[in-house]
Design a protein around this motif. Structure first.
Motif, mmCIF file in Angstrom:
data_model
loop_
_atom_site.group_PDB
_atom_site.id
_atom_site.type_symbol
_atom_site.label_atom_id
_atom_site.label_comp_id
_atom_site.label_asym_id
_atom_site.label_seq_id
_atom_site.Cartn_x
_atom_site.Cartn_y
_atom_site.Cartn_z
ATOM 1 N N GLY A 156 0.903 -1.230 0.180
ATOM 2 C CA GLY A 156 0.058 -0.139 -0.117
ATOM 3 C C GLY A 156 0.927 1.142 0.137
ATOM 4 O O GLY A 156 0.473 2.226 -0.752
ATOM 5 N N LEU A 157 1.932 1.423 0.777
ATOM 6 C CA LEU A 157 2.589 2.401 0.896
ATOM 7 C C LEU A 157 3.571 2.624 -0.313
ATOM 8 O O LEU A 157 3.636 3.816 -0.956
ATOM 9 C CB LEU A 157 3.858 2.251 1.845
ATOM 10 C CG LEU A 157 4.766 3.517 2.425
ATOM 11 C CD1 LEU A 157 3.832 4.928 2.540
ATOM 12 C CD2 LEU A 157 5.573 3.248 3.538
ATOM 13 N N SER A 158 3.756 1.429 -1.077
ATOM 14 C CA SER A 158 4.457 1.594 -2.342
ATOM 15 C C SER A 158 3.751 2.182 -3.473
ATOM 16 O O SER A 158 4.126 3.042 -4.257
ATOM 17 C CB SER A 158 5.010 0.195 -2.888
ATOM 18 O OG SER A 158 6.014 -0.387 -1.859
ATOM 19 N N LEU A 159 2.643 1.826 -3.512
ATOM 20 C CA LEU A 159 1.560 2.394 -4.420
ATOM 21 C C LEU A 159 1.269 3.827 -4.279
ATOM 22 O O LEU A 159 1.141 4.628 -5.027
ATOM 23 C CB LEU A 159 0.230 1.501 -4.441
ATOM 24 C CG LEU A 159 0.098 0.118 -4.902
ATOM 25 C CD1 LEU A 159 -0.900 -0.760 -4.823
ATOM 26 C CD2 LEU A 159 0.711 -0.048 -6.306
ATOM 27 N N ALA A 160 1.177 4.157 -2.707
ATOM 28 C CA ALA A 160 1.018 5.473 -2.512
ATOM 29 C C ALA A 160 2.169 6.592 -2.938
ATOM 30 O O ALA A 160 2.017 7.285 -3.146
ATOM 31 C CB ALA A 160 0.706 5.575 -0.884
ATOM 32 N N VAL A 161 3.284 5.876 -2.593
ATOM 33 C CA VAL A 161 4.573 6.614 -3.308
ATOM 34 C C VAL A 161 4.417 7.099 -4.843
ATOM 35 O O VAL A 161 4.706 7.953 -5.153
ATOM 36 C CB VAL A 161 5.793 5.934 -2.925
ATOM 37 C CG1 VAL A 161 6.907 6.548 -3.793
ATOM 38 C CG2 VAL A 161 6.135 5.717 -1.303
ATOM 39 N N ILE A 162 3.872 6.091 -5.331
ATOM 40 C CA ILE A 162 3.573 6.118 -6.907
ATOM 41 C C ILE A 162 2.719 7.273 -7.073
ATOM 42 O O ILE A 162 3.074 8.176 -7.905
ATOM 43 C CB ILE A 162 3.171 4.807 -7.651
ATOM 44 C CG1 ILE A 162 4.327 3.797 -7.631
ATOM 45 C CG2 ILE A 162 3.095 4.920 -9.171
ATOM 46 C CD1 ILE A 162 3.885 2.558 -8.032
ATOM 47 N N GLY A 163 1.532 7.189 -6.627
ATOM 48 C CA GLY A 163 0.273 8.178 -6.791
ATOM 49 C C GLY A 163 1.027 9.496 -6.253
ATOM 50 O O GLY A 163 0.715 10.572 -7.068
ATOM 51 N N THR A 164 1.653 9.629 -5.205
ATOM 52 C CA THR A 164 1.829 11.040 -4.711
ATOM 53 C C THR A 164 2.866 11.381 -5.538
ATOM 54 O O THR A 164 3.039 12.703 -5.880
ATOM 55 C CB THR A 164 2.549 10.701 -3.160
ATOM 56 O OG1 THR A 164 1.433 10.039 -2.416
ATOM 57 C CG2 THR A 164 2.860 12.000 -2.677
ATOM 58 N N GLY A 165 3.976 10.511 -5.902
ATOM 59 C CA GLY A 165 5.299 10.966 -6.434
ATOM 60 C C GLY A 165 4.926 11.557 -8.036
ATOM 61 O O GLY A 165 5.284 12.623 -8.811
ATOM 62 N N VAL A 166 3.807 10.864 -8.610
ATOM 63 C CA VAL A 166 3.462 11.343 -10.170
ATOM 64 C C VAL A 166 2.691 12.743 -9.784
ATOM 65 O O VAL A 166 3.040 13.548 -10.803
ATOM 66 C CB VAL A 166 2.275 10.478 -10.543
ATOM 67 C CG1 VAL A 166 1.540 10.866 -11.849
ATOM 68 C CG2 VAL A 166 3.167 9.131 -10.889
ATOM 69 N N PHE A 167 1.753 12.721 -8.823
ATOM 70 C CA PHE A 167 1.078 14.207 -8.673
ATOM 71 C C PHE A 167 2.107 15.366 -8.330
ATOM 72 O O PHE A 167 1.959 16.233 -8.977
ATOM 73 C CB PHE A 167 0.040 13.835 -7.368
ATOM 74 C CG PHE A 167 -0.597 15.097 -7.222
ATOM 75 C CD1 PHE A 167 -1.632 15.729 -7.875
ATOM 76 C CD2 PHE A 167 -0.152 16.029 -6.139
ATOM 77 C CE1 PHE A 167 -2.356 16.836 -7.584
ATOM 78 C CE2 PHE A 167 -0.701 17.013 -5.526
ATOM 79 C CZ PHE A 167 -1.919 17.672 -6.474
ATOM 80 N N LEU A 168 2.997 15.001 -7.476
ATOM 81 C CA LEU A 168 4.087 16.094 -7.271
ATOM 82 C C LEU A 168 4.968 16.387 -8.673
ATOM 83 O O LEU A 168 5.470 17.408 -8.659
ATOM 84 C CB LEU A 168 4.873 15.674 -6.172
ATOM 85 C CG LEU A 168 3.890 15.624 -4.874
ATOM 86 C CD1 LEU A 168 5.142 15.032 -3.618
ATOM 87 C CD2 LEU A 168 3.666 16.876 -4.397
ATOM 88 N N GLY A 169 5.045 15.497 -9.314
ATOM 89 C CA GLY A 169 5.926 15.729 -10.555
ATOM 90 C C GLY A 169 5.433 16.196 -11.641
ATOM 91 O O GLY A 169 6.183 16.326 -12.713
ATOM 92 N N LEU A 170 4.019 16.400 -11.634
ATOM 93 C CA LEU A 170 3.185 16.663 -13.021
ATOM 94 C C LEU A 170 3.858 18.007 -13.651
ATOM 95 O O LEU A 170 3.911 18.001 -14.772
ATOM 96 C CB LEU A 170 1.885 17.141 -12.570
ATOM 97 C CG LEU A 170 0.924 15.906 -12.280
ATOM 98 C CD1 LEU A 170 -0.254 16.246 -11.885
ATOM 99 C CD2 LEU A 170 1.114 14.715 -13.205
ATOM 100 N N ARG A 171 4.513 18.995 -12.841
ATOM 101 C CA ARG A 171 5.004 20.157 -13.605
ATOM 102 C C ARG A 171 6.318 20.206 -13.830
ATOM 103 O O ARG A 171 7.038 21.107 -14.144
ATOM 104 C CB ARG A 171 4.524 21.421 -12.697
ATOM 105 C CG ARG A 171 3.138 21.661 -12.707
ATOM 106 C CD ARG A 171 2.709 22.676 -11.850
ATOM 107 N NE ARG A 171 1.159 23.182 -11.784
ATOM 108 C CZ ARG A 171 0.460 23.797 -12.756
ATOM 109 N NH1 ARG A 171 1.193 24.079 -13.974
ATOM 110 N NH2 ARG A 171 -0.920 23.844 -12.513
#
Length: 359
Positions: free
Chosen positions: A198-213
């Motif tokens: 769950g934490l690994s999937l959360a890292v993917i989602g959070t990282g993608v959101f933070l890296g959009l720009r």
């Protein structure tokens, strides 16, 4: 002029196109895996998606799926990162800088060749031959008076050729294949710890959101977050086995579907010269990789992947799959990525200036 293919003249419903694409991409990935080709789960879907795009498919992969695929690849790279790998990368910073400068200079030289012998405008040639940061170069095209369609085609033709040659070079050098399988089996064994999954999937989602720009942020931010959390002992990266082919397939299909029939027809006259220029750049980068590998006493495949003028995510996938030096490949590709973005406009001006002098 090529004739319209059946798919282009009588398009199937979108649902049927998606079903055919998923089925054919999955079969191609499995076939390439059976042939022991590196990055088979990425290469197969990409080639199938190219065929669909050129044939007139109207579907386009949502960018968020592509970004989630990049984020998954980034976390897979983080899984391979360790303190020793990072220290080694820091010790070899001068070699990485040399390799980066060489690749950028060679791409500028190829840009001049395209301007002189293919009649492509200088700004378009400079951005189109830029070694990496394809999406950023396409985004910069209109700002610098270049044609974004031609820039996109040049960039993605080179990406396809780099991936195919990377897979062939890995195969010729006898690299052991199975990085993706190894990650998947490890993830499956660790999947009993649902908190890590769950934490690994959360890292993917959070990282993608933070890296959009950010340039390649969907790949780099999950990679950085995952590396920090893993090295600090907070997280043991664990990914479900089904996520690996999804990530590879999403990245491959997104790149492949960019080759729509209209774009290919628009640049049809210059396409052979574009492909030849890409092959020339790949060859020159391969020679420079050979010289660097001799100077460093390092395995050629890792240096070849690190200096190849392809996408960061593509080269990372091949590096993982062939058990190459992932840290070295990632560090040099990342360094070149930012170098290309910051020097893109400068190189475009220089290519135009050199071309005018030659004229």
């Amino acid at each position: 002029m090529p004739r319209a293919l059946p798919l282009a003249s009588t398009p199937f419903p979108a649902l049927a196109q998606w079903a055919c694409l998923i089925l054919c991409a999955g079969l191609a990935g499995q076939l390439f895996s059976a042939l022991h080709l590196p990055a088979a789960l990425f290469l197969g879907p990409m080639l199938v998606a190219i065929a669909f795009g050129v044939a007139g498919a109207t579907i386009r992969l949502p960018k968020i799926l592509f970004q989630l695929g990049q984020g998954t690849v980034g976390l897979m790279i983080a899984h391979a990162m360790s303190l020793s790998v990072l220290l080694m990368a820091l010790q070899e910073w001068h070699v990485m800088l040399l390799g980066t400068v060489l690749t950028v200079m060679l791409s500028a030289l190829v840009g001049v060749v395209l301007v002189r012998y293919a009649g492509i405008p200088s700004h378009t040639a400079a951005l189109g031959t830029s070694p990496g940061a394809a999406s950023a170069m396409v985004g910069m095209a209109e700002d610098y008076g270049a044609d974004p369609r031609v820039v996109a085609t040049m960039q993605y033709v080179r990406v396809v050729l780099v991936v195919m040659f990377g897979a062939l070079v890995s195969h010729w050098l006898g690299a052991s294949v199975g990085g993706a399988t190894g990650h998947a089996s490890t993830s499956h064994a660790a999947s009993l710890d649902l908190s890590n999954v769950g934490l690994s999937l959360a890292v993917i989602g959070t990282g993608v959101f933070l890296g959009l720009r950010l340039p390649a942020g969907a790949l780099l931010v999950p990679l950085l977050l995952g590396t920090v959390l893993q090295l600090s002992g907070v997280l043991e990266i664990s990914l479900p086995s089904w996520l690996i082919p999804f990530a590879y397939g999403a990245v491959g299909c997104y790149v492949g579907l960019r080759f729509d029939r209209q774009t290919v027809l628009y640049v049809w006259r210059h396409l052979p010269m574009m492909a030849l220029a890409s092959l020339l750049l790949i060859l020159m980068c391969a020679v420079s990789a050979w010289l660097i590998s001799l100077a460093m006493d390092k395995d050629y495949l890792s240096v070849y992947l690190a200096t190849s003028p392809g996408g960061l995510d593509s080269m990372a996938i091949i590096a993982i799959d062939t058990h190459s030096d992932v840290g070295f490949v990632l560090a040099m590709q990342t360094l070149r990525l930012f170098g290309v973005i910051f020097t893109g406009s400068f190189l475009a001006r220089q290519v135009m200036r050199w071309s005018e002098k030659r004229s």
